[in-house]
Design a protein around this motif. Sequence first.
Motif, mmCIF file in Angstrom:
data_model
loop_
_atom_site.group_PDB
_atom_site.id
_atom_site.type_symbol
_atom_site.label_atom_id
_atom_site.label_comp_id
_atom_site.label_asym_id
_atom_site.label_seq_id
_atom_site.Cartn_x
_atom_site.Cartn_y
_atom_site.Cartn_z
ATOM 1 N N THR A 114 0.810 -1.222 0.000
ATOM 2 C CA THR A 114 0.000 0.000 0.000
ATOM 3 C C THR A 114 0.841 1.270 0.000
ATOM 4 O OG1 THR A 114 -0.130 0.014 2.423
ATOM 5 C CG2 THR A 114 -1.846 -1.185 1.244
ATOM 6 N N ARG A 115 2.176 1.147 -0.033
ATOM 7 C CA ARG A 115 3.021 2.337 0.052
ATOM 8 C C ARG A 115 3.937 2.481 -1.154
ATOM 9 N NH1 ARG A 115 5.781 3.256 5.783
ATOM 10 N NH2 ARG A 115 6.470 5.102 4.629
ATOM 11 N N THR A 116 4.136 3.711 -1.560
ATOM 12 C CA THR A 116 5.068 4.022 -2.637
ATOM 13 C C THR A 116 6.497 3.968 -2.090
ATOM 14 O OG1 THR A 116 3.436 5.485 -3.631
ATOM 15 C CG2 THR A 116 5.726 5.761 -4.338
ATOM 16 N N PRO A 117 7.424 3.350 -2.828
ATOM 17 C CA PRO A 117 8.819 3.296 -2.346
ATOM 18 C C PRO A 117 9.367 4.691 -2.029
ATOM 19 C CG PRO A 117 8.532 1.841 -4.229
ATOM 20 C CD PRO A 117 7.247 2.608 -4.091
ATOM 21 N N ASP A 118 10.063 4.801 -0.911
ATOM 22 C CA ASP A 118 10.588 6.079 -0.451
ATOM 23 C C ASP A 118 12.118 6.004 -0.395
ATOM 24 O OD1 ASP A 118 11.302 8.399 0.807
ATOM 25 O OD2 ASP A 118 10.061 8.092 2.593
ATOM 26 N N GLY A 140 -1.732 0.128 8.359
ATOM 27 C CA GLY A 140 -2.968 -0.650 8.342
ATOM 28 C C GLY A 140 -2.946 -1.762 9.379
ATOM 29 N N ILE A 141 -4.092 -1.971 10.010
ATOM 30 C CA ILE A 141 -4.282 -3.091 10.925
ATOM 31 C C ILE A 141 -5.029 -4.186 10.172
ATOM 32 C CG2 ILE A 141 -5.353 -3.874 13.080
ATOM 33 C CD1 ILE A 141 -2.998 -1.971 13.500
ATOM 34 N N GLU A 142 -4.471 -5.373 10.157
ATOM 35 C CA GLU A 142 -5.103 -6.502 9.473
ATOM 36 C C GLU A 142 -6.227 -7.092 10.315
ATOM 37 O OE1 GLU A 142 -5.844 -9.051 6.446
ATOM 38 O OE2 GLU A 142 -4.183 -7.631 6.368
ATOM 39 N N ARG A 143 -5.958 -7.229 11.645
ATOM 40 C CA ARG A 143 -6.919 -7.890 12.527
ATOM 41 C C ARG A 143 -6.457 -7.756 13.975
ATOM 42 N NH1 ARG A 143 -7.417 -13.650 11.198
ATOM 43 N NH2 ARG A 143 -7.424 -14.276 13.379
ATOM 44 N N LEU A 144 -7.374 -7.979 14.872
ATOM 45 C CA LEU A 144 -7.058 -8.163 16.292
ATOM 46 C C LEU A 144 -7.848 -9.385 16.734
ATOM 47 C CD1 LEU A 144 -7.109 -5.576 19.210
ATOM 48 C CD2 LEU A 144 -8.393 -7.701 19.391
ATOM 49 N N HIS A 145 -7.159 -10.346 17.310
ATOM 50 C CA HIS A 145 -7.897 -11.502 17.820
ATOM 51 C C HIS A 145 -7.492 -11.815 19.253
ATOM 52 C CE1 HIS A 145 -4.325 -13.542 15.887
ATOM 53 N NE2 HIS A 145 -4.339 -14.188 17.038
ATOM 54 N N PRO A 204 1.844 -5.145 6.079
ATOM 55 C CA PRO A 204 3.295 -4.932 5.864
ATOM 56 C C PRO A 204 3.575 -3.519 5.357
ATOM 57 C CG PRO A 204 2.381 -6.185 4.055
ATOM 58 C CD PRO A 204 1.254 -6.009 5.038
ATOM 59 N N ASP A 205 3.204 -2.531 6.179
ATOM 60 C CA ASP A 205 3.260 -1.125 5.767
ATOM 61 C C ASP A 205 4.473 -0.381 6.301
ATOM 62 O OD1 ASP A 205 0.913 -1.431 4.398
ATOM 63 O OD2 ASP A 205 -0.358 -0.487 5.908
ATOM 64 N N LEU A 206 5.283 -1.023 7.127
ATOM 65 C CA LEU A 206 6.418 -0.346 7.748
ATOM 66 C C LEU A 206 7.666 -0.539 6.902
ATOM 67 C CD1 LEU A 206 5.498 -1.609 11.293
ATOM 68 C CD2 LEU A 206 5.417 0.784 10.600
#
Length: 381
Positions: A6-10, A142-147, A182-184
Amino acid sequence: MTLIDTRTPDPKRFIPGATGDWEVIIGMEVHAQVTSEAKLFSGASTSFGAAPNDNVSLVDAAMPGMLPVINEECVRQAIRTGLGLKAEINHKSVFDRKNYFYPDLPQGYQISQFKQPIVGEGVVSVAVGPDSKGQYEEIEVGIERLHLEQDAGKSIHDQHPTMSYVDLNRSGVALMEIVSKPDLRSSEEAKAYVTRLRTIVRYLGTCDGNMEEGSLRADVNVSVRKPGGEFGTRCEIKNVNSIRFIGQAIEYEARRQIAILEDGGKIDQETRLFDPNKGETRSMRSKEEAHDYRYFPDPDLLPLEFDQAYVDALAEHLPELPDDKRTRLIASLGLSAYDASVLVSEKAIADYFEQVAAGREGKLADKRVTNKLRGAFKKTG
């Protein structure tokens, strides 16, 4: 789970290598112990520091015929955390058995949630910085889920020359596993993300966030790729229990993987541990996939169901969260974004500041609290 970039390479975050630049991709699985006086499926105490095996019920010890009973307080806390993460709350969720053997897991399986978690997708705003100019960069993770799931007990290997001891006090304690997308893209972003997550759960009162006690710890998934390329093979670094160690583990692991790839090798998907004394990761075991755990719905537990009115009642009593408090302090007291961010980073400091600032000039109160109080905290540890 399909991974979507979801992120453009920086370029600012690229890692130089012998064959050109590399990009690190990081996803986090943060385990936060639920603030509750009793465990997830038993009435045993969750108090920290009890004598070994003091906080163990027949359910936790998996005695024959014992059946789990859901603790509603843990459900409430999970929903409140989901609301704080601006996430989707699922009105129906299912508890599954995740099958694996370890001496400190008496049942031979962990009760967790797989395909139908209690909380779905959400988003966390993270301020990364400050940079050399004192500026912060805002990113969204982004948060995928919390369980919800049970914690395992603790194996102790250094008390006897030939035997290991097992302490089941932690067995059955409720955990919220918060899985990011995997946004970090850097160790600094990962540290800022975990710091923000810890701040949010502390404001909500759903987890005390004490990493030194194991109340909040992270599994860090790291892979590398050429900028803009396909995701590489990831390695998972288990149970990292400090913000500083998270950064060190990512830095070492990224460079380890780059060195292997540039030497013509390939990355084995595996689970690794971080050794803080050596500042390096080491192999623990090959990485399991979901099918290895043979997930299936727990036959002793009905699906967990509640209606929107239940969620609305919890949302109505949520406290003011860090982002909202920061915005209010900037608007009402004329604080800079930097000063307001520093103040709201710890709820106790923010609450104290508001007492000091009542009837006084905001910037003067900020100077006194930031310089004097935080200076005293640093001095005394």
